[in-house]
Design a protein around this motif. Structure first.
Motif, PDB file in Angstrom:
ATOM      1  N   TYR A 202       0.831  -1.199   0.000  1.00  0.00           N
ATOM      2  CA  TYR A 202       0.000   0.000   0.000  1.00  0.00           C
ATOM      3  C   TYR A 202       0.864   1.246   0.000  1.00  0.00           C
ATOM      4  CZ  TYR A 202      -3.744  -3.209   1.023  1.00  0.00           C
ATOM      5  OH  TYR A 202      -4.633  -4.245   0.950  1.00  0.00           O
ATOM      6  N   GLY A 203       0.352   2.291  -0.663  1.00  0.00           N
ATOM      7  CA  GLY A 203       1.108   3.531  -0.747  1.00  0.00           C
ATOM      8  C   GLY A 203       1.169   4.263   0.576  1.00  0.00           C
ATOM      9  N   PHE A 204       0.114   4.122   1.372  1.00  0.00           N
ATOM     10  CA  PHE A 204       0.035   4.926   2.577  1.00  0.00           C
ATOM     11  C   PHE A 204      -0.670   4.141   3.672  1.00  0.00           C
ATOM     12  CE2 PHE A 204      -2.348   8.309   5.010  1.00  0.00           C
ATOM     13  CZ  PHE A 204      -1.239   8.875   5.617  1.00  0.00           C
ATOM     14  N   MET A 205      -0.285   4.402   4.916  1.00  0.00           N
ATOM     15  CA  MET A 205      -0.930   3.723   6.035  1.00  0.00           C
ATOM     16  C   MET A 205      -1.162   4.706   7.163  1.00  0.00           C
ATOM     17  SD  MET A 205       0.353   0.304   7.977  1.00  0.00           S
ATOM     18  CE  MET A 205      -0.658  -0.509   9.210  1.00  0.00           C
ATOM     19  N   PHE A 206      -2.369   4.660   7.713  1.00  0.00           N
ATOM     20  CA  PHE A 206      -2.707   5.490   8.863  1.00  0.00           C
ATOM     21  C   PHE A 206      -3.199   4.577   9.971  1.00  0.00           C
ATOM     22  CE2 PHE A 206      -5.516   8.035  11.495  1.00  0.00           C
ATOM     23  CZ  PHE A 206      -4.795   9.199  11.671  1.00  0.00           C
ATOM     24  N   ASP A 207      -2.856   4.895  11.198  1.00  0.00           N
ATOM     25  CA  ASP A 207      -3.248   4.045  12.317  1.00  0.00           C
ATOM     26  C   ASP A 207      -4.663   4.386  12.780  1.00  0.00           C
ATOM     27  OD1 ASP A 207      -3.463   2.459  14.462  1.00  0.00           O
ATOM     28  OD2 ASP A 207      -1.765   3.263  15.570  1.00  0.00           O
ATOM     29  N   TYR A 208      -5.658   3.726  12.155  1.00  0.00           N
ATOM     30  CA  TYR A 208      -7.044   4.001  12.546  1.00  0.00           C
ATOM     31  C   TYR A 208      -7.376   3.373  13.900  1.00  0.00           C
ATOM     32  CZ  TYR A 208      -7.547   4.737   7.500  1.00  0.00           C
ATOM     33  OH  TYR A 208      -7.415   5.164   6.225  1.00  0.00           O
ATOM     34  N   ALA A 209      -6.579   2.400  14.305  1.00  0.00           N
ATOM     35  CA  ALA A 209      -6.986   1.593  15.460  1.00  0.00           C
ATOM     36  C   ALA A 209      -6.659   2.252  16.790  1.00  0.00           C
ATOM     37  CB  ALA A 209      -6.326   0.226  15.385  1.00  0.00           C
ATOM     38  N   THR A 210      -5.475   2.794  16.941  1.00  0.00           N
ATOM     39  CA  THR A 210      -5.091   3.226  18.292  1.00  0.00           C
ATOM     40  C   THR A 210      -4.938   4.738  18.468  1.00  0.00           C
ATOM     41  OG1 THR A 210      -2.777   2.840  17.782  1.00  0.00           O
ATOM     42  CG2 THR A 210      -3.954   1.050  18.834  1.00  0.00           C
ATOM     43  N   THR A 212      -6.050   8.513  18.904  1.00  0.00           N
ATOM     44  CA  THR A 212      -7.302   9.109  19.362  1.00  0.00           C
ATOM     45  C   THR A 212      -7.819  10.127  18.355  1.00  0.00           C
ATOM     46  OG1 THR A 212      -5.870  10.473  20.717  1.00  0.00           O
ATOM     47  CG2 THR A 212      -7.130   8.770  21.843  1.00  0.00           C
ATOM     48  N   ILE A 213      -6.958  10.569  17.444  1.00  0.00           N
ATOM     49  CA  ILE A 213      -7.373  11.561  16.457  1.00  0.00           C
ATOM     50  C   ILE A 213      -7.423  10.891  15.095  1.00  0.00           C
ATOM     51  CG2 ILE A 213      -6.769  13.756  15.381  1.00  0.00           C
ATOM     52  CD1 ILE A 213      -5.385  14.497  17.962  1.00  0.00           C
ATOM     53  N   SER A 214      -8.523  11.050  14.411  1.00  0.00           N
ATOM     54  CA  SER A 214      -8.699  10.327  13.156  1.00  0.00           C
ATOM     55  C   SER A 214      -7.991  11.033  11.998  1.00  0.00           C
ATOM     56  CB  SER A 214     -10.183  10.189  12.845  1.00  0.00           C
ATOM     57  OG  SER A 214     -10.706  11.449  12.497  1.00  0.00           O
ATOM     58  N   PHE A 215      -7.934  10.332  10.872  1.00  0.00           N
ATOM     59  CA  PHE A 215      -7.318  10.862   9.664  1.00  0.00           C
ATOM     60  C   PHE A 215      -8.019  12.163   9.248  1.00  0.00           C
ATOM     61  CE2 PHE A 215      -6.415   9.965   4.926  1.00  0.00           C
ATOM     62  CZ  PHE A 215      -5.190  10.592   5.007  1.00  0.00           C
ATOM     63  N   GLU A 216      -9.351  12.155   9.300  1.00  0.00           N
ATOM     64  CA  GLU A 216     -10.131  13.350   8.947  1.00  0.00           C
ATOM     65  C   GLU A 216      -9.735  14.526   9.825  1.00  0.00           C
ATOM     66  OE1 GLU A 216     -11.475  10.353   9.077  1.00  0.00           O
ATOM     67  OE2 GLU A 216     -11.936  10.234   6.948  1.00  0.00           O
TER      68      GLU A 216
END
Lengths: 450, 298
Positions: A202-210, A212-216
Motif C-alpha cells: 500500500y502507498g500509505f498507512m494510517f493508524d485508525y486503530a489506536t 485518538t485523532i482520526s485521519f479526517e
C-alpha cells in the motif's frame, strides 16, 4: 418467608455480579500524597508519570538526574497513553496519590485536568526563578490558560510522514517538496501501490486503530487549526467545505484507489505501522515519531532509505497548521508535597535534561538545541538509512502550531466522527448524507453541553 | 431453652465471625452502590471534585431514551443476549452428555473446552482480532479456499461485527456452562435410569423423560447466570471493537464506561448502570416466578 429470602439473595447476587463488571468507578478515597516532606537534607522522592516506555529515554534521564542530585531522587512511572492509561493517571491525580510531575500528551485531557483544578499553576515558580520562557521556547509556544501557565512543553512534535525513499527512486518520483498537499499525497500513494492479495503493497498507512485523532481530524487541523470542529459562532463546522474535500479525498484513497492500508485490516488486526513500513507493506506511514522504531535495526531490520516530510496541507495557498506542536506537557500535581523540587526537575528536563529522549526520535522544544545535533542523535548509527537533507529541513522548518481553544463536547464529537466515517468508508454512505447527519448530531451534542 | 443473654451472646459470636467479610462487602460493594444511586440523580464530572456536583433529579433517566447511542447499545445488548444464551446452552448440553458417558481423552477434552473461560480477555481479543482480519485472516483465508469469493468483513463490517462478537461470547462461555451441566448430570440418581431400562425405555426416551426434566434446576440456574453475565459483556467489546464499526457492537456496559471515563458524565453513567440493574432484576424476577410454576407442574 423462604420465598422472600430467596428473592433477597437473588437481588444480592445480581447486584454483586453487576458491580464486578461496571463499578470500580466509585471507590476513590481521597488520600493524601505519600511522598516525603523536604526537611533539612532529607532525601526528597519525586514520582514522574510519563507515557514514553522507560527504555526509550526516561530511564537514562532518571539516571542522569539522580546522579547529579543526590537530594532529589526521582522515579519514573509509565502509564500507557491511551484511554485506560489516562484514566489511571486521572484517578491517581484526583486521589492525590503518588504523582508529583506528570507528562501529558493530549491537549483536551490536559485542559480537562486544569479545569478540574488538579494542576498547579507555574507562574510563581517561573517568575521566582526568572526562567526566560521566550528565550528558551519562544513565547508563542507557551500557552496561557485563564491567565496562568500550567505546563512547560518539553517536546516539539512536528507531525510528519515517513516515506520509503528507495521505493520512490524505483518508480522514478522525486521527493515532494515540504509544502505538498493531501491531494499530492493521494496521487503519490496511488503510484506507490503495487501487487495483489498477500503481496499487496500500500502507498500509505494510517493508524485508525489506536490513535485518538482520526485521519479526517488531522486533515482538518492542517487546514484550519485545532478548533476544526467549531464555527466561529460555536456551532459545529460540518457545513464548511473543507470537510467535503477531506471526505472526498479519504473516500478516493480508501475505496476508489485502494491505495491506503484497508480500514478493516487496521481495526481488526491492529498491525504496527513501523512494522508494516520496514516490511515494505506500506510505502508511506503517518507519524514522524515512528522514526524511533525505524532507526532500531535490531527490532525493525531493513535496508532502504527513509525520508521524512511534514504533513501536507489541504490547499497550498491558505495558511496551514502542523498540529498541536508543543508536546510532552510537564505539569506539577496540585497535591504534590514537593513542588519546589518538582520545579527544579522540570526546569532541567525541559532544557539540557532532555538529551536522552532525543536519541529516541523526540525533538526538544528548547531553542538552544542545535538542529544538526538533533538529526545526528535521531538517526544514531544508521545515518545511511535516512535521507539527511529531508530530516534537517523537517526539524528546522517554520511551522504554525495550533492550540485547541474550544473543547465543547470534544470527546463526544470524536466518537461521533469515528462512527460516521465508518459508515462512509465501510458502508458507502454518501458524503453529503454523512455531513448532513454529522452537522445535525454534532450541533445537538454541542447544545447539550452548553 | 437458653436464657436470653446466652442466646444473644451466641448471636454476637456469629456476627463477629461474619464481620470481616461483611465489612469488605459494605465498604467495597454496598457503599459504592448507594453512592452510584445518589450520583444517578446528579450531573457530575469527577475531575471537578465534589463542588462540581449538581442535583438534577430524574433528568438523567429521561435523557437516556433520547440518546441514540444508549438506544443503539440497548438494542445491540438485547440481540446479543437473545442469541448468545440459547446458543451456549444448545452447545453445552450435548457436550456435557457426551463427556458424561464413557469417552476417550475425557479430561483433556473437558479442559480444552473450559480453557477459553479462564483465558485473559486481552489475549482472547488479540487472537480473535487476527483470526477475523478481513483480507488475510485465518477465517477468511479458509473461507476463500472453500470457494467463497466475498467472505464477510467480520468486525470490520457493520452487519457482521455483532455476529462476530456473539461467536466469541458463545465460545467463551460454553466451557463454564458445560461444567455446570456435568455437575447436574452427576446429581441424577442412577436408579431412575435402571427402572426405565426395566420398563424397556430406549436411550432417546431416557434422555427426554429423565435427563432433561431432572436437569431443570440446573438449566434454570444456568439461564439466570448466563443472562446476567452476557448482559454485561465488556471485555471483548473494549479490547476488540470499541463498540464499532459505526456503533454496531456498542453494548450497555461499554457505553456506561465511555460515558463515565471519556465523556466524564458520572451522573448519567450511574443512571444507566441503575437502569441496567433494574432491567436485569425484573428479568430475573420473572424467571424466578416462572421457575416456581414449573416446579409445581413437576
Amino acid at each position: 418467608m423462604k420465598k422472600r429470602l430467596g428473592l433477597v439473595l437473588l437481588s444480592v447476587l445480581v447486584m454483586a455480579m453487576l458491580t464486578t463488571a461496571c463499578s470500580g468507578s466509585n471507590g476513590n478515597d481521597s488520600g493524601n500524597a505519600t511522598t516525603n516532606k523536604n526537611n533539612n537534607g532529607e532525601v526528597v522522592r519525586l514520582k514522574i508519570w510519563g507515557g514514553t516506555p522507560e527504555e526509550n529515554g526516561p530511564k537514562q534521564v532518571v539516571e542522569n538526574w539522580n546522579a547529579q542530585n543526590p537530594n532529589i531522587q526521582v522515579e519514573y512511572v509509565r502509564f500507557v497513553n491511551d484511554d485506560a492509561g489516562n484514566t489511571k493517571l486521572d484517578t491517581a491525580l484526583y486521589s492525590g496519590k503518588d504523582v508529583d510531575i506528570f507528562i501529558g500528551y493530549t491537549p483536551t485531557l490536559r485542559n480537562k485536568r486544569i479545569d478540574a483544578g488538579v494542576v498547579e499553576p507555574l507562574d510563581a515558580y517561573i517568575n521566582g526563578d526568572s526562567f526566560d520562557l521566550d528565550k528558551n521556547f519562544g513565547s508563542d509556544n507557551i500557552e496561557v490558560i485563564d491567565d496562568h501557565i500550567y505546563y512547560i512543553p518539553a517536546q516539539k512534535a512536528i507531525d510528519g510522514i515517513l516515506i520509503n525513499k528507495t521505493m520512490l527512486d524505483e518508480i522514478g518520483e522525486p521527493l515532494p517538496s515540504a509544502d505538498w498537499t493531501w491531494g499530492d499525497l493521494a496521487d503519490l500513494s496511488k503510484k506507490l501501490t503495487t501487487g495483489e492479495g498477500a503481496n499487496k503493497r500500500y502507498g500509505f498507512m494510517f493508524d485508525y486503530a489506536t490513535t485518538t485523532i482520526s485521519f479526517e481530524q488531522y486533515m482538518a487541523m492542517s487546514e484550519v487549526g485545532a478548533d476544526y470542529y467549531y464555527n466561529a459562532d460555536g456551532s459545529s463546522s460540518f457545513d464548511q467545505s473543507y470537510w467535503k474535500e477531506i471526505y472526498a479525498l479519504h473516500q478516493r484513497m480508501q475505496n476508489v484507489d485502494g491505495s491506503v492500508y484497508p480500514y478493516g485490516d487496521v481495526v481488526t488486526a491492529k498491525p504496527s505501522l513501523a512494522q508494516e513500513f520496514v516490511n515494505e507493506k506500506a510505502a508511506m506511514i503517518f507519524g514522524s515519531f515512528h522514526i524511533r522504531s525505524v532507526k532500531d535495526l535490531e527490532n525493525y531490520p531493513h535496508d532502504f532509505v527513509t525520508a521524512v516530510l511534514p504533513i501536507p496541507t489541504l490547499n497550498k495557498d491558505t495558511k496551514s497548521y502542523n498540529g498541536f506542536g508543543m508536546q510532552d506537557f510537564l505539569s506539577i500535581s496540585k497535591n504534590s508535597q514537593n513542588k519546589d523540587a518538582a520545579w527544579e526537575f522540570i526546569k532541567w528536563y525541559s532544557t539540557e535534561g532532555y538529551s536522552p529522549m532525543v536519541d529516541f526520535g523526540r525533538v526538544p522544544s528548547w531553542k538552544d538545541y542545535d538542529v544538526t545535533k538533533i538529526v545526528e542523535q535521531t538517526v544514531g548509527e544508521n545515518a545511511h538509512l535516512f535521507d539527511i537533507d529531508s530530516m534537517k529541513a523537517f526539524y528546522s522548518g517554520n511551522y504554525n502550531f495550533s492550540f485547541p481553544k474550544n473543547n465543547t463536547a470534544r470527546s463526544e464529537l470524536d466518537k461521533l466522527i469515528k462512527e460516521e466515517t465508518e459508515q462512509l468508508i465501510l458502508n458507502d454512505k454518501s458524503i453529503d448524507d454523512t455531513l448532513a447527519s454529522l452537522k445535525e448530531r454534532a450541533d445537538k451534542l454541542i447544545g447539550e453541553r452548553k | 431453652m437458653l436464657p436470653w443473654y446466652n442466646k444473644n451472646k451466641e448471636q454476637l459470636t456469629g456476627y463477629l465471625f461474619i464481620l470481616p467479610n461483611m465489612l469488605g462487602l459494605i465498604c467495597l460493594t454496598f457503599i459504592p452502590i448507594l453512592f452510584s444511586a445518589f450520583l444517578s440523580f446528579t450531573e457530575w464530572n469527577f475531575l471537578g471534585g465534589f463542588k462540581a456536583l449538581k442535583w438534577i433529579g430524574l433528568d438523567n433517566y429521561f435523557a437516556m431514551f433520547e440518546d441514540p447511542w444508549f438506544l443503539k447499545s440497548l438494542r445491540n445488548n438485547f440481540i446479543y443476549v437473545a442469541i448468545t444464551v440459547p446458543l451456549i446452552m444448545l452447545f453445552a448440553l450435548p457436550i456435557a452428555l457426551i463427556l458424561n458417558s464413557k469417552v476417550y481423552w475425557k479430561n483433556l477434552i473437558r479442559m480444552m473446552i473450559f480453557m477459553p473461560y479462564v483465558s485473559s480477555a486481552v489475549i482472547v481479543a488479540v487472537v480473535w482480532g487476527l483470526l477475523y482480519r478481513p483480507s488475510e485472516g485465518l477465517i477468511n483465508s479458509f473461507l476463500r479456499d472453500l470457494g467463497l469469493v466475498n467472505p464477510p468483513g467480520w468486525i470490520a463490517s457493520t452487519t457482521w461485527a455483532l455476529p462476530a462478537v456473539i461467536i466469541i461470547g458463545v465460545w467463551g462461555l460454553i466451557g463454564y456452562t458445560m461444567i455446570l451441566y456435568l455437575a447436574g448430570l452427576q446429581g441424577i440418581p442412577r436408579d431412575l435410569y435402571e427402572a426405565a431400562e426395566v420398563d424397556g425405555a430406549n436411550s432417546m426416551k431416557k434422555l427426554l423423560y429423565i435427563t432433561v426434566p431432572m436437569l431443570r434446576p440446573t438449566t434454570f440456574f444456568i439461564m439466570v447466570t448466563l443472562i446476567i453475565t452476557t448482559f454485561q459483556v465488556f471485555g471483548t467489546i473494549f479490547m476488540l471493537t470499541q463498540g464499532g464499526p459505526a456503533g454496531s457492537t456498542s453494548m450497555l456496559a461499554y457505553y456506561i464506561y465511555i460515558t463515565a471515563f471519556n465523556f466524564h458524565k458520572f451522573g448519567y453513567s450511574s443512571a444507566m448502570s441503575w437502569f441496567l440493574f433494574l432491567m436485569l432484576f425484573i428479568v430475573t424476577f420473572f424467571q424466578w416466578r416462572q421457575q416456581k410454576k414449573w416446579a409445581n407442574d413437576f
